[in-house]
Scaffold this active site. Structure first.
Site, PDB file in Angstrom:
ATOM      1  CE1 TYR A   1      43.114  34.706  50.089  1.00 46.28           C
ATOM      2  CE2 TYR A   1      45.197  33.649  50.653  1.00 46.28           C
ATOM      3  CZ  TYR A   1      44.305  34.106  49.707  1.00 46.28           C
ATOM      4  OH  TYR A   1      44.592  33.964  48.371  1.00 46.28           O
TER       5      TYR A   1
ATOM      6  CB  SER B   1      45.564  30.015  47.009  1.00 48.00           C
ATOM      7  OG  SER B   1      46.867  30.455  47.368  1.00 48.00           O
TER       8      SER B   1
END
Length: 266
Positions: free
Chosen positions: A150, A137
């Site tokens: 995260y 990501s």
């Protein structure tokens, strides 16, 4: 007709993984798809329309046992493609999070994924053939205030993918990391982030994200940042101090930021 090859797609019940599984089946791959929810069996029925063999497994990929169950379901077949897409998000302030919740994010995104990658990469290296696509990501480039754990796990995956690619450089095994930004999936609802600006803002279509990742993997690219806005954000992240990036992330991910953004627009 199938091409006789097998693709494993994790986290294939919804979102990016669901769309990548469709692309793999369209290209003739038999599928072994897995998620930690019964919905994976409904998804498998959807994939079967492409005419290839589809096996679905419900397993907890946060555990070694869950990953072993997945690998056993391959029944000794060579794994030609691994899409390591399964992941878990978690919003809100780190000090307010339950230990069990943040540990599950790490166990799913880092520990379980690393275990699966090692097992499959060992097989691929021995055969000198295979393709690996890891869903990282652009979050891994940004200190994620209110998504601290995260974003940290995605930083790990982004980095790990390049390291593994380098170690396999003299083989015919390729490693590609897909680096999406916010994508229109169930991620934000599951991460309890629907009161945040990033949770309610317009996001990229997961089908487009999946296509970018699948094409990059097939071309042997090291990485792909999906979407031009995300490419811009990724470029900016490399020249912006981490303290500034963390502060900017607050405006996107802090609980209540959705309401604040709405008020500012009026």
């Amino acid at each position: 007709m199938g091409n006789g090859k097998l693709a494993i797609v994790t986290g294939a019940s919804t979102g990016i993984g669901f769309e990548i599984a469709h692309l793999a089946a369209q290209d003739g791959y038999d599928l072994l798809v897995v998620a930690d929810e019964p919905l994976i069996n409904n998804a498998a029925d959807d994939f079967k329309r492409h005419g290839t063999q589809v096996t679905s497994i419900e397993a907890d990929l946060a555990t070694f046992e869950g990953n072993d169950t997945l690998l056993a379901a391959a029944n000794g077949r060579s794994i030609d493609v691994l899409v390591a897409n399964a992941g878990r998000g978690l919003g809100r302030a780190f000090v307010d999070q339950d230990v069990a919740d943040w540990r599950r994010v790490i166990d799913t995104n880092v520990t379980g994924t690393t275990y699966l990658l090692q097992k499959v990469a060992q097989q691929m290296q021995a055969r000198n053939e295979g393709k690996i696509l890891i869903t990282g990501s652009i979050a891994g480039l940004i200190p994620g205030a209110y998504q601290a754990v995260y974003n940290g796990t995605k930083a790990y995956l982004d980095s790990f993918s390049y390291a593994l690619r380098e170690e396999l450089r003299d083989t015919e095994v390729t490693v590609t990391v897909l680096m999406p930004g916010p994508t229109e999936t169930e991620f934000f609802e599951r991460a309890d982030m629907m009161d945040t600006k990033v949770g309610v803002d317009k996001k990229e279509d997961p089908a487009a994200t999946a296509k970018n990742g699948w094409d990059a993997m097939n071309s042997g690219a090291g990485h792909v940042v999906s979407g031009w806005m995300n490419k811009l954000q990724a470029a900016i992240s490399h020249i912006t101090p981490d303290s500034v990036l963390a502060h900017r992330h607050t405006a996107m991910a802090e609980p209540g930021s959705a309401k604040e953004s709405s008020n500012a627009d009026q």
